[in-house]
Design an enzyme around this catalytic site. Structure first.
Site, PDB file in Angstrom:
ATOM      1  N   ARG A 117       0.864  -1.171   0.000  1.00 26.43           N
ATOM      2  CA  ARG A 117       0.000   0.000   0.000  1.00 26.43           C
ATOM      3  C   ARG A 117       0.904   1.225   0.000  1.00 26.43           C
ATOM      4  O   ARG A 117       2.105   1.121   0.230  1.00 26.43           O
ATOM      5  CB  ARG A 117      -0.882   0.004   1.262  1.00 26.43           C
ATOM      6  CG  ARG A 117      -1.864  -1.147   1.323  1.00 26.43           C
ATOM      7  CD  ARG A 117      -2.941  -0.842   2.369  1.00 26.43           C
ATOM      8  NE  ARG A 117      -2.417  -0.707   3.694  1.00 26.43           N
ATOM      9  CZ  ARG A 117      -2.375  -1.687   4.586  1.00 26.43           C
ATOM     10  NH1 ARG A 117      -2.806  -2.882   4.276  1.00 26.43           N
ATOM     11  NH2 ARG A 117      -1.896  -1.475   5.804  1.00 26.43           N
ATOM     12  N   GLY A 119       1.285   3.398   2.141  1.00 23.13           N
ATOM     13  CA  GLY A 119       1.891   3.690   3.429  1.00 23.13           C
ATOM     14  C   GLY A 119       2.754   2.576   3.965  1.00 23.13           C
ATOM     15  O   GLY A 119       3.270   2.682   5.056  1.00 23.13           O
ATOM     16  N   CYS A 120       2.935   1.489   3.233  1.00 22.15           N
ATOM     17  CA  CYS A 120       3.648   0.344   3.786  1.00 22.15           C
ATOM     18  C   CYS A 120       4.317  -0.429   2.679  1.00 22.15           C
ATOM     19  O   CYS A 120       3.690  -0.748   1.681  1.00 22.15           O
ATOM     20  CB  CYS A 120       2.672  -0.559   4.535  1.00 22.15           C
ATOM     21  SG  CYS A 120       3.433  -2.035   5.216  1.00 22.15           S
ATOM     22  N   GLY A 121       5.576  -0.764   2.868  1.00 23.21           N
ATOM     23  CA  GLY A 121       6.302  -1.511   1.850  1.00 23.21           C
ATOM     24  C   GLY A 121       6.481  -2.963   2.189  1.00 23.21           C
ATOM     25  O   GLY A 121       7.159  -3.683   1.478  1.00 23.21           O
ATOM     26  N   CYS A 123       3.726  -5.014   3.595  1.00 20.34           N
ATOM     27  CA  CYS A 123       2.453  -5.686   3.822  1.00 20.34           C
ATOM     28  C   CYS A 123       2.378  -6.980   3.028  1.00 20.34           C
ATOM     29  O   CYS A 123       2.770  -7.049   1.871  1.00 20.34           O
ATOM     30  CB  CYS A 123       1.299  -4.778   3.403  1.00 20.34           C
ATOM     31  SG  CYS A 123       1.349  -3.175   4.190  1.00 20.34           S
TER      32      CYS A 123
END
Length: 279
Positions: A117, A119-121, A123
């Site tokens: 996502r 905001g996150c690498g 997940c």
């Protein structure tokens, strides 16, 4: 495996799009057009096998594919990527990436399903051991001054065309030891911006032999440190703070990690000796 037919590049969506909005300003409502950042699912497919889906800005996608392959350790060097071509569907964009047989065999051994996502690498990683993958120790050949970092931060805004239009973009820049911005990429995801920059650097002959550093508009999170270390980047500076985990990983790899780069101010978390005058 590449798409059978060449792609009409006009089919790729623009990185931003206009939208009519109602804005309250100076005590009154008014109609206006705003530019909104595009956020498109981009599937990364290696030799015909789907590996990851990221939400990304649909620009510099060849750089993104190459940079992701390098920063995730899927390929060991740029020459192991033979090409990356996009195809567009109603669901999003697929990057068809052709990699060397050795790299693909290794990828199949460590198969994972990484669904990202903005905001996150990390997940979707299947187990905890894969989150903090081992990265080789960095060399200690780079040095930079605090003044150069400040100069790069001051010049950053002038390069952020998409950010000025949309207000929703992160940026990653490769800066010379004098603080000049040499290469620059933007994306809605901070780690996507870094992957695009890494891909662009990989296409630049001789960049590893030149002094310089990476400047990020985001916080210095652990995936930023891991990706930069995997690409052999010794110095990373960010306009916001570093996380504790990012600092621990930076220390383990021997990276110099700098945060809160704002004007003449900054905080060095690790690798003090690479910043001139700090020790």
């Amino acid at each position: 495996m590449m798409p059978a037919d060449p792609l009409d590049l006009d089919a790729l969506p623009a990185p931003d799009a206009p939208r009519e909005v109602r804005r309250f300003r100076r005590g009154a409502w008014q109609s206006a057009l705003d530019d909104l950042a595009e956020e498109v699912p981009v599937a990364l497919e290696f030799n015909g096998i789907s590996h990851a889906v990221m939400l990304a800005t649909p620009a510099d996608l060849e750089d993104f594919a190459l940079g992701f392959a390098l920063s995730e350790g899927i390929i060991a060097e740029p020459g192991e990527c033979y090409g990356a071509e996009p195809s567009v569907s109603p669901q999003g964009i697929t990057m068809h990436i052709d990699i060397a047989a050795r790299a693909f065999a290794q990828l199949k051994v460590r198969r994972r399903n990484l669904a990202g996502r903005t905001g996150c690498g990390l997940c979707g990683t299947e187990n905890l051991a894969e989150v903090l993958r081992e990265v080789a120790a960095l060399g200690r050949t780079r040095r930079v001054s605090r003044q150069a970092i400040a100069a790069a931060q001051a010049a950053l805004v002038g390069n952020q065309a998409l950010q000025r239009r949309t207000g929703a973009m992160h940026a990653a820049a490769w800066c010379s030891s004098a603080g000049e911005i040499v290469l620059f990429r933007e994306d809605v995801g901070r780690h996507n911006a870094l992957d695009k920059l890494i891909g662009a650097l990989a296409r630049t002959p001789g960049w590893r032999g030149k002094d310089g550093f990476v400047l990020m508009t985001s916080r210095a999170s652990v995936e930023i440190v891991q990706k930069a270390a995997q690409a052999g980047i010794e110095i990373v500076a960010a306009v916001s703070a570093a996380t504790h985990l990012a600092v621990k990983v930076a220390e383990q790899t021997g990276m110099t990690l700098v945060g809160f780069v704002r004007g003449d101010e900054c905080v060095i978390y690790t690798g003090f000796d690479r910043i001139e005058g700090s020790v």
